[in-house]
Design a protein around this motif. Structure first.
Motif, PDB file in Angstrom:
ATOM      1  N   GLU A 128       9.005 -41.567 -15.699  1.00 24.40           N
ATOM      2  CA  GLU A 128       8.997 -43.075 -16.401  1.00 24.40           C
ATOM      3  C   GLU A 128      10.513 -43.460 -16.464  1.00 24.40           C
ATOM      4  O   GLU A 128      10.806 -44.462 -16.390  1.00 24.40           O
ATOM      5  N   THR A 129      11.463 -42.521 -16.840  1.00 30.11           N
ATOM      6  CA  THR A 129      12.759 -42.883 -17.345  1.00 30.11           C
ATOM      7  C   THR A 129      13.295 -43.381 -15.838  1.00 30.11           C
ATOM      8  O   THR A 129      14.034 -44.484 -15.878  1.00 30.11           O
ATOM      9  N   GLU A 130      13.125 -42.608 -14.691  1.00 29.51           N
ATOM     10  CA  GLU A 130      13.705 -43.151 -13.514  1.00 29.51           C
ATOM     11  C   GLU A 130      13.382 -44.515 -13.070  1.00 29.51           C
ATOM     12  O   GLU A 130      14.037 -45.239 -12.361  1.00 29.51           O
ATOM     13  N   VAL A 131      12.026 -44.595 -13.226  1.00 33.09           N
ATOM     14  CA  VAL A 131      11.332 -46.214 -12.703  1.00 33.09           C
ATOM     15  C   VAL A 131      12.003 -46.988 -13.515  1.00 33.09           C
ATOM     16  O   VAL A 131      12.392 -48.307 -13.068  1.00 33.09           O
ATOM     17  N   LYS A 132      11.789 -46.899 -14.679  1.00 32.54           N
ATOM     18  CA  LYS A 132      12.368 -48.038 -15.713  1.00 32.54           C
ATOM     19  C   LYS A 132      13.937 -48.310 -15.540  1.00 32.54           C
ATOM     20  O   LYS A 132      14.398 -49.189 -15.524  1.00 32.54           O
ATOM     21  N   ALA A 133      14.741 -47.146 -14.970  1.00 33.33           N
ATOM     22  CA  ALA A 133      16.152 -47.503 -14.699  1.00 33.33           C
ATOM     23  C   ALA A 133      16.161 -48.462 -13.484  1.00 33.33           C
ATOM     24  O   ALA A 133      17.289 -49.285 -13.354  1.00 33.33           O
ATOM     25  N   ILE A 134      15.180 -48.219 -12.468  1.00 32.48           N
ATOM     26  CA  ILE A 134      15.180 -49.289 -11.377  1.00 32.48           C
ATOM     27  C   ILE A 134      15.077 -50.612 -11.948  1.00 32.48           C
ATOM     28  O   ILE A 134      15.403 -51.495 -11.619  1.00 32.48           O
ATOM     29  N   PHE A 135      13.838 -50.887 -12.989  1.00 30.21           N
ATOM     30  CA  PHE A 135      13.770 -52.253 -13.400  1.00 30.21           C
ATOM     31  C   PHE A 135      14.915 -52.508 -14.076  1.00 30.21           C
ATOM     32  O   PHE A 135      15.291 -53.847 -14.012  1.00 30.21           O
ATOM     33  N   LYS A 136      15.860 -51.892 -14.793  1.00 28.72           N
ATOM     34  CA  LYS A 136      16.699 -52.381 -15.669  1.00 28.72           C
ATOM     35  C   LYS A 136      17.928 -53.026 -14.707  1.00 28.72           C
ATOM     36  O   LYS A 136      18.558 -53.915 -14.999  1.00 28.72           O
ATOM     37  N   LYS A 137      18.174 -52.385 -13.441  1.00 31.19           N
ATOM     38  CA  LYS A 137      19.149 -52.954 -12.795  1.00 31.19           C
ATOM     39  C   LYS A 137      18.898 -54.588 -12.323  1.00 31.19           C
ATOM     40  O   LYS A 137      19.574 -55.226 -12.329  1.00 31.19           O
ATOM     41  N   GLN A 138      17.608 -54.707 -11.900  1.00 30.36           N
ATOM     42  CA  GLN A 138      17.165 -55.778 -11.589  1.00 30.36           C
ATOM     43  C   GLN A 138      17.332 -56.967 -13.106  1.00 30.36           C
ATOM     44  O   GLN A 138      17.891 -58.267 -13.076  1.00 30.36           O
TER      45      GLN A 138
END
Length: 398
Positions: A128-138
């Motif tokens: 979850e942490t890794e996936v949310k980090a992807i969203f945060k960049k956008q």
């Protein structure tokens, strides 16, 4: 008010206004030679801004209220997936897309929506942490560019959609969330109603469906969502942005399981008159954010706007070149074509495909794989011939 100074998305929906979305940029720009089928990534926003700008402009003229940033599959992990090599960074693509959407939205009463979608990281069982980090960049780009609201769209798994909504809500901007599922629910069998309730509880103020299925199937699925949210004692607005393709033969995976996907779908395209029926059905169900996804061209959105012109109080600018229900044919040189200048003709028409040896329905591939299956594990490296061979063999057995 939205950052643009215009009435915001929630203010419009709270007032009962109809919001019309735009159409399917990925498919439309692939047909025009600016998007590569396969990766489906949106580097055209930076490579060919004139093409993206023009398509935004055509949808605005056709009646769209929302200019959605061309940021579908613009997460870093997708931009680098399976050997995809680009000359632009994810940040550059997202920033260019925001600038183009804002430029055109400012030419009318349009709003800008920044969009994120499902990620290869989730399919590959990242945390979850890794996936949310992807969203945060956008999201960092969307906040920098001060978009009017945010959309989490095209999610097959409600868990990942919840993670996206949670991240979007942290921005303080209005949040919409749409899943690409049908009446059977997400890829783990969670019903549309349960998905909607979870998304609303996660913080989405607008929920609904986009892509994968035809308009009437999507409207039916949003209706299931609406009923479940109301039973749960929750409140939300509802949106629908379906395919412009007929998909009565689709399984739970939607049109990507069809053997015609993606290069042979043209015989399935809805007519503008089908779009009138879709718009009316969506409105009657209580959906007030009505748009389109893959296959939708500006003329489809114009048909939606024309069907709902009485409720909206005006026609779109593009109707200047379109007689309602074929009225422009009154000017045709041939009398039998002039005889078609009437509503009952077009509403009752059953279009022929002109393909006498083709079936009306197809058999979906239905491989039955989803998150966690080895076939869906993603990689940065290009797909090798050794990896393709077993897939070719498997395809022959289906």
């Amino acid at each position: 008010m939205a950052p643009s100074g215009k009435k915001g998305i929630l203010e419009r929906l709270d007032a009962g206004e109809i919001v019309i979305g735009d159409g399917g940029f990925v498919f439309a720009l692939e047909k025009r030679g600016y998007v590569k089928a396969g990766p489906w990534t949106p580097e055209a926003a930076a490579e060919h801004p004139e093409a993206v700008r023009q398509l935004h402009r055509e949808f605005l003229r056709a009646g769209a209220t929302v200019m959605q940033t061309f940021t579908f599959y613009a997460s870093d992990d997708k931009l680098e997936n399976r050997g995809n090599k680009l000359g632009f960074t994810g940040a550059q693509i997202n920033e260019a897309a925001c600038d183009l959407a804002r430029e055109v939205a400012n030419e009318g009463d349009g709003l800008v929506a920044g969009g994120v979608c499902q990620t290869p990281s989730y399919l590959s069982c990242k945390s979850e942490t890794e996936v949310k980090a992807i969203f945060k960049k956008q999201l960092d780009v969307f906040i920098k560019k001060n978009v009017d609201f945010l959309i989490a769209e095209y999610f097959e798994h409600v868990e990942e959609a919840e993670w996206a909504v949670q991240m979007l809500r942290e921005t303080g901007k209005p949040v919409a969330a749409t899943m690409c599922i049908g009446p059977g629910g997400d890829m783990h069998g969670i019903s549309p109603g349960d998905c909607a309730v979870r998304l609303v509880k996660a913080g989405a103020q607008i929920v609904g469906i986009n892509c994968h299925f035809d308009p009437m199937t999507c409207v039916k699925t949003v209706k299931m969502m609406k009923e479940a949210v109301e039973r749960a004692g929750l409140k939300a607005h509802y949106m629908v942005q379906p395919l412009a393709y007929h998909t009565p033969d689709c399984s739970c995976q939607g049109f990507i399981d069809l053997p015609e996907f993606p290069f042979g779908l043209e015989p399935r395209i809805l007519t503008r008159w089908d779009m009138h029926q879709y718009a009316r059905e969506a409105y009657n169900v209580g959906i007030r954010y009505i748009g389109g996804c893959c296959g939708f061209e500006p003329y489809h959105i114009r048909a939606v706007a024309e069907e709902l012109a009485t409720e909206r109080g005006y026609l779109p600018a593009a109707s200047e070149k379109h007689g309602l229900w074929g009225a422009g044919l009154e000017m045709h040189t041939k009398p039998w074509v002039r005889a078609r200048a009437r509503r009952d003709y077009w509403e009752g028409l059953k279009p022929a495909s002109g393909r006498p040896l083709c079936p009306s329905m197809a058999t979906p591939d239905s491989w039955g794989v989803t998150k966690g299956h080895a076939d869906l594990m993603q990689q940065k490296e290009a797909t090798t011939q050794e990896q393709l061979k077993p897939l070719f063999e498997k395809a022959k057995s289906h």
